[in-house]
Design an enzyme around this catalytic site. Sequence first.
Site, mmCIF file in Angstrom:
data_model
loop_
_atom_site.group_PDB
_atom_site.id
_atom_site.type_symbol
_atom_site.label_atom_id
_atom_site.label_comp_id
_atom_site.label_asym_id
_atom_site.label_seq_id
_atom_site.Cartn_x
_atom_site.Cartn_y
_atom_site.Cartn_z
ATOM 1 N N ASP A 1 0.867 -1.195 0.000
ATOM 2 C CA ASP A 1 0.000 0.000 0.000
ATOM 3 C C ASP A 1 0.893 1.231 0.000
ATOM 4 O O ASP A 1 1.929 1.244 0.680
ATOM 5 C CB ASP A 1 -0.904 0.002 1.254
ATOM 6 C CG ASP A 1 -2.143 0.876 1.088
ATOM 7 O OD1 ASP A 1 -1.993 2.049 0.692
ATOM 8 O OD2 ASP A 1 -3.245 0.385 1.348
ATOM 9 N N LYS B 1 -16.424 -4.358 -3.567
ATOM 10 C CA LYS B 1 -17.267 -3.207 -3.211
ATOM 11 C C LYS B 1 -18.414 -3.143 -4.214
ATOM 12 O O LYS B 1 -18.207 -3.310 -5.427
ATOM 13 C CB LYS B 1 -16.455 -1.908 -3.269
ATOM 14 C CG LYS B 1 -15.062 -1.998 -2.663
ATOM 15 C CD LYS B 1 -15.067 -2.040 -1.147
ATOM 16 C CE LYS B 1 -13.671 -2.325 -0.609
ATOM 17 N NZ LYS B 1 -13.624 -2.621 0.818
ATOM 18 N N ASP C 1 1.971 -0.599 -6.241
ATOM 19 C CA ASP C 1 0.611 -0.754 -6.761
ATOM 20 C C ASP C 1 0.169 -2.214 -6.579
ATOM 21 O O ASP C 1 0.795 -3.125 -7.123
ATOM 22 C CB ASP C 1 0.607 -0.359 -8.247
ATOM 23 C CG ASP C 1 -0.787 -0.460 -8.861
ATOM 24 O OD1 ASP C 1 -1.702 -0.985 -8.191
ATOM 25 O OD2 ASP C 1 -0.960 -0.014 -10.004
HETATM 26 C C1 LIG Z 1 -10.336 0.040 2.779
HETATM 27 S S1 LIG Z 1 -8.641 0.481 2.841
HETATM 28 C C2 LIG Z 1 -7.899 -0.945 3.498
HETATM 29 C C3 LIG Z 1 -8.061 -1.098 4.978
HETATM 30 C C4 LIG Z 1 -7.266 -2.271 5.496
HETATM 31 N N1 LIG Z 1 -7.770 -3.548 4.980
HETATM 32 C C5 LIG Z 1 -7.323 -2.353 7.010
HETATM 33 O O1 LIG Z 1 -7.889 -3.319 7.528
HETATM 34 O O2 LIG Z 1 -6.774 -1.474 7.687
HETATM 35 C C6 LIG Z 1 -8.183 0.423 1.170
HETATM 36 C C7 LIG Z 1 -6.708 0.624 0.929
HETATM 37 O O3 LIG Z 1 -6.435 0.259 -0.413
HETATM 38 C C8 LIG Z 1 -5.355 1.037 -0.851
HETATM 39 N N2 LIG Z 1 -5.310 0.970 -2.303
HETATM 40 C C9 LIG Z 1 -6.237 1.359 -3.207
HETATM 41 N N3 LIG Z 1 -5.788 1.111 -4.458
HETATM 42 C C10 LIG Z 1 -4.563 0.533 -4.330
HETATM 43 C C11 LIG Z 1 -3.609 0.052 -5.243
HETATM 44 N N4 LIG Z 1 -3.813 0.079 -6.537
HETATM 45 N N5 LIG Z 1 -2.473 -0.489 -4.761
HETATM 46 C C12 LIG Z 1 -2.243 -0.557 -3.412
HETATM 47 N N6 LIG Z 1 -3.123 -0.095 -2.510
HETATM 48 C C13 LIG Z 1 -4.273 0.441 -2.956
HETATM 49 C C14 LIG Z 1 -5.630 2.418 -0.282
HETATM 50 O O4 LIG Z 1 -4.433 3.158 -0.177
HETATM 51 C C15 LIG Z 1 -6.243 2.074 1.079
HETATM 52 O O5 LIG Z 1 -5.258 2.140 2.092
#
Ligand SMILES: C[S@@+](CC[C@H](N)C(=O)[O-])C[C@H]1O[C@@H](n2cnc3c(N)ncnc32)[C@H](O)[C@@H]1O
Length: 352
Positions: free
Chosen positions: A236, A301, A256
């Site tokens: 992340d 989602k 990513d």
């Molecule tokens: C709902 S949060 C995750 C919460 C986490 N599961 C927890 O329990 O704390 C979604 C996360 O996905 C990450 N994210 C979204 N697109 C991403 C990508 N392409 N690569 C890596 N991380 C990504 C965001 O930065 C965010 O921190």
Amino acid sequence: MTAHSSRLLAWCRPGFEGECAQELAAHDAAAGGGGFARAARGSGFVEYVSDNAAAIAGRWRHLVFARQLLRVIGHAQQMPVRDRLSVLLPIIEGDPRRWCDAWVEAPDSDAARELAPLCRGLNAALVAALKKQQRIDRGSRWRLHLGLTATDAAFVAAADVGETAPWPGGIPRLRFPRQAPSRSTLKLEEALLVLLDDDERERWLKPGMRGVDLGASPGGWTWQLVNRSLHVTAVDNGPMDAGLMASGLVDHLRADGFRYRPQKPVDWMVCDMVEQPSRVAARMAEWLAEGWCRYTVFNLKLPMKKRYDEVEACFAILREAVARPLDLRAKQLYHDREEITVFARLGSAGAR
Ligand SMILES: C[S@@+](CC[C@H](N)C(=O)[O-])C[C@H]1O[C@@H](n2cnc3c(N)ncnc32)[C@H](O)[C@@H]1O
């Protein structure tokens, strides 16, 4: 009039009655039936009527949108406030079964929340009455359910304990672990509890295993794996919780999640990235098909209108891309909002 034995009661997340009804109808149609649903939006339950009800009554594990699935025995209405059992007991006595337990539940809706104290009081009175009649037999495979939908109305229903949710309302009550970095942690904990059985959790989640968490920040899902002594690569661009990093079991990679692939296959990959569900499904399929992980839990989602169709489309993407027997299990968990959580691995689903 339809016989009660042809009616089912499903508890679901309020607002998802349409999806729950669609899914029950699809299972009914697949088993050759043609029933119909009665559902009010926001009520938190669906009543499903079909001559085929017995054939689908055991399918709770296969339903995404039903938290619980019960066989309706009868419906009590106009129960007197001071003596509800006077209406309920004759309905219950009309069924010859003995019960391992009796649960009084209400839907998970705002309107039904105020029924909680009544449920508790009525539960105690009901169990006492059943004991007096010697209708409680702890070894029975049947559990009696009263689904209170108003102060004076209730479904009377039966659950086969082997094929229904073992939690009142289909909701496992989990306590938020104080050290966990986010409330999302409860989503993965619930997923592992609902989608795997005790034996699978023991065999498939062992200390020393390796996991990858895609979209890990701040670390609620990673925490669940670390808590089971797995080593985790957390992917992340966002920050990870300092306390969790201090465990020494986490490597944080600012990358990513859609491009990252492990250098060596891992046991687990979990993914909570907020993205289009079809894109997530395609990427999860690639991980499984390429053998980059053995087990995966991921979240889809569902902000769109046609949520049931979207879920079916995602399952089709997974099955097509993997092109091998796929053990696919999914639920809209209590801790899921407009989303569902999926477990998948290569292999057949076995007896589930
Ligand atoms: C709902 S949060 C995750 C919460 C986490 N599961 C927890 O329990 O704390 C979604 C996360 O996905 C990450 N994210 C979204 N697109 C991403 C990508 N392409 N690569 C890596 N991380 C990504 C965001 O930065 C965010 O921190």
